[in-house]
Design a protein around this motif. Structure first.
Motif, short mmCIF file in Angstrom:
data_model
loop_
_atom_site.label_atom_id
_atom_site.label_comp_id
_atom_site.label_asym_id
_atom_site.label_seq_id
_atom_site.Cartn_x
_atom_site.Cartn_y
_atom_site.Cartn_z
N ARG A 310 49.65 45.94 40.72
CA ARG A 310 48.32 46.54 40.68
C ARG A 310 47.67 46.55 42.06
O ARG A 310 47.83 45.62 42.84
CB ARG A 310 47.43 45.78 39.70
N GLU A 311 46.89 47.61 42.28
CA GLU A 311 46.09 47.66 43.50
C GLU A 311 44.75 46.98 43.29
O GLU A 311 44.15 46.47 44.23
CB GLU A 311 45.89 49.12 43.93
N THR A 312 44.27 47.00 42.07
CA THR A 312 43.03 46.30 41.72
C THR A 312 43.33 45.37 40.56
O THR A 312 44.24 45.60 39.77
CB THR A 312 41.92 47.28 41.31
N LYS A 339 48.37 41.13 42.04
CA LYS A 339 47.27 41.76 42.76
C LYS A 339 47.34 41.29 44.21
O LYS A 339 46.66 40.37 44.62
CB LYS A 339 45.93 41.39 42.10
#
Length: 512
Positions: A310-312, A339
């Motif tokens: 995930r990027e966020t 993350k």
């Protein structure tokens, strides 16, 4: 394909000899494979499909040629939603009988037809491109004609020559090398254990990169696309939602793929893969494996680990592992969320190791692990919460330090390398006591031979006169441990070590 065969039979120029006539008349085209879609409704159905290593599935249709932009712009899956999977399965095979699917098309894949795989009948080719002197000749003509009839001339030679049909239909073996730039090492390094697929419409060949990043696959004919599918039998990396993470290579003919990954999603996925691969299939200092696909543990059958890159952070939570997360979302969510987007390679690598070490703990002793997690967050007693959380996080921190040091300090010969935490350059191995009450250096302190307090001549560092334990010993001492002090007591009981008289002193550095 049937129409192509009929067209060839009508071409009098091909029937110059008895061999050509006989070969054309011998061949009967019947379906060899089924093009299917798996619309899975439960974790169990998906797990059963993923437990079948004979099936290579894609989460997009195979009868279209998608661009990267089209795949990237697919609507995101809802949390807990399973993608539709597509595959070509052989008629009469076990996989045809064992899984529920929707039939999309019957396929004829001539490369898989036993008629064209008879060793005694496939050798040799005519010196005349307009003649059929063997089954091998027939196969080349058949493929060439089929591509012409279906409007896929772009797959043929851009500059047809006298022997263009031979070139198009000739077997070739895709190969290449995969590297990733690692800024900690300061150069490109091999991506090992990665699954490289060579896809030509419905035909898929597979190869695995070796320790130098080299790979080769089974043969194809004509043009095909290289694909890095970031998945192995025990784990699957997802690109943020639940779609399979892929790196799509060129669509080429008779060309090797030598590729260096330098950044973006591809690098993020490559480093996460490398950590997971090293933990599952590499040198892990005798530790048990994280949860293995289709493996039966005391609490039941384990499924393929899903790792969401995930990027966020979902729900505002940083990198995490939970074996019960699947239960909370009807069994469909990734168990691990990474993350670490935008961070250096060693942090992405170490974070993945950390979360997989939680997963290892959960299968080593599920009962104790569940108790630790529950009390770490739900106990009304602050001492219990602190002691359980310290045990919960110190264990994976220890493995993270050990395996990350092994990669960078040992494997890539960086003698001064330190394991840093959360992009703030706080040395994970040598933290001050006040810096961290849960993610402590206590586990690694039992392995190394450095007393931080003496080394730095600073009382704000832990006093550490313990050394000589192995990570395997610390792992086995987790069994039955439900408190920070319980882990300590198990270590004392199970093993003889001359420095064990200092274990209480070491564990008491961190107060509740």
């Amino acid at each position: 394909m049937r129409k192509a065969l009929e067209e060839l039979k009508k071409d009098q120029k091909l029937k110059k000899n008895a061999t050509a006539s006989r070969t054309l008349n011998e061949l009967t085209i019947e379906p060899t494979h089924l093009y299917v879609m798996y619309d899975l409704q439960s974790e169990e159905e998906e797990a059963n499909l993923k437990a079948d290593s004979s099936i290579v599935v894609f989460d997009y249709p195979l009868d279209y040629e998608f661009t990267d932009e089209q795949l990237d712009s697919r609507p995101a899956l809802a949390e807990g939603q399973i993608p539709e999977y597509f595959a070509a399965i052989k008629i009469g095979s076990d996989e045809e009988a064992e899984h529920q699917y929707t039939l999309l098309e019957e396929l004829y894949i001539p490369e898989e037809d036993e008629y064209f795989n008879d060793p005694g009948q496939t050798s040799g080719k005519s010196t005349d491109p307009n003649e059929i002197a063997s089954r091998e000749d027939l196969l080349r003509h058949l493929l060439h004609k089929a591509y012409e009839l279906t409007g896929n001339e772009y797959e043929l030679d851009s500059q047809p020559s006298q022997n263009g049909k031979w070139i198009f239909g000739t077997k070739w073996y895709p190969s290449g090398n995969i590297q990733v730039y690692d800024e900690i090492v300061g150069r490109n390094v091999p991506v090992t254990g990665a699954q490289v697929l060579m896809r030509q419409w419905f035909t898929v060949r597979q190869g695995i990169t070796d320790g130098n990043g080299n790979f080769s696959t089974g043969f194809v004919r004509g043009k095909a696309r290289y694909i890095l599918q970031w998945e192995r039998y025990n784990y699957s990396i997802r690109n943020g939602s639940l779609f399979q993470a892929e790196t799509r290579g060129p669509n080429v003919k008779q060309q090797a793929w030598n590729h260096t990954i330098t950044g973006g999603d591809d690098k993020y996925h490559a480093i996460i893969h490398q950590a997971a691969h090293d933990y599952y299939y590499g040198h892990r200092f005798g530790l048990i494996s994280p949860p293995m696909n289709n493996h039966i543990y005391s609490f039941g059958r384990q499924r393929q680990i899903k790792i969401a890159a995930r990027e966020t952070a979902p729900w505002g939570v940083p990198s995490s592992y939970s074996h019960i997360r699947s239960d909370l979302t009807f069994g469909l969510s990734a168990q691990i969320h990474i993350k670490a987007w935008g961070r250096d390679s060693d942090e992405v690598y170490g974070t993945t190791i950390h979360e997989l070490s939680h997963a290892l703990h959960s299968v080593l002793d599920r009962g104790s692990y569940d108790n630790i997690v529950r009390d770490s967050f739900l106990s009304t007693n602050s001492q219990v919460r602190n002691r359980n959380r310290r045990l919960l996080e110190t264990w994976p921190t220890t493995v993270e330090i050990l395996l990350t040091l092994d990669r960078y300090k040992t494997k890539f010969n960086k003698p001064n390398y330190k394991v840093y935490q959360d992009n703030n350059y706080q040395d994970y191995q040598n933290q001050k006591i006040a810096s961290q009450n849960h993610y402590t250096s206590g586990g690694y302190d039992m392995i190394d031979n450095i007393n931080q307090r003496l080394y730095y001549n600073d009382s704000s560092y832990p006093v550490d006169r313990v050394n000589g334990y192995t990570i395997k010993q610390l792992e086995q001492a987790l069994i039955g441990a439900r408190l920070w002090t319980g882990w300590r007591d198990n270590i004392k009981t199970k093993y003889n070590n001359p420095t064990e008289i200092y274990l209480d002193e070491l564990f008491n550095n961190w107060q509740d």
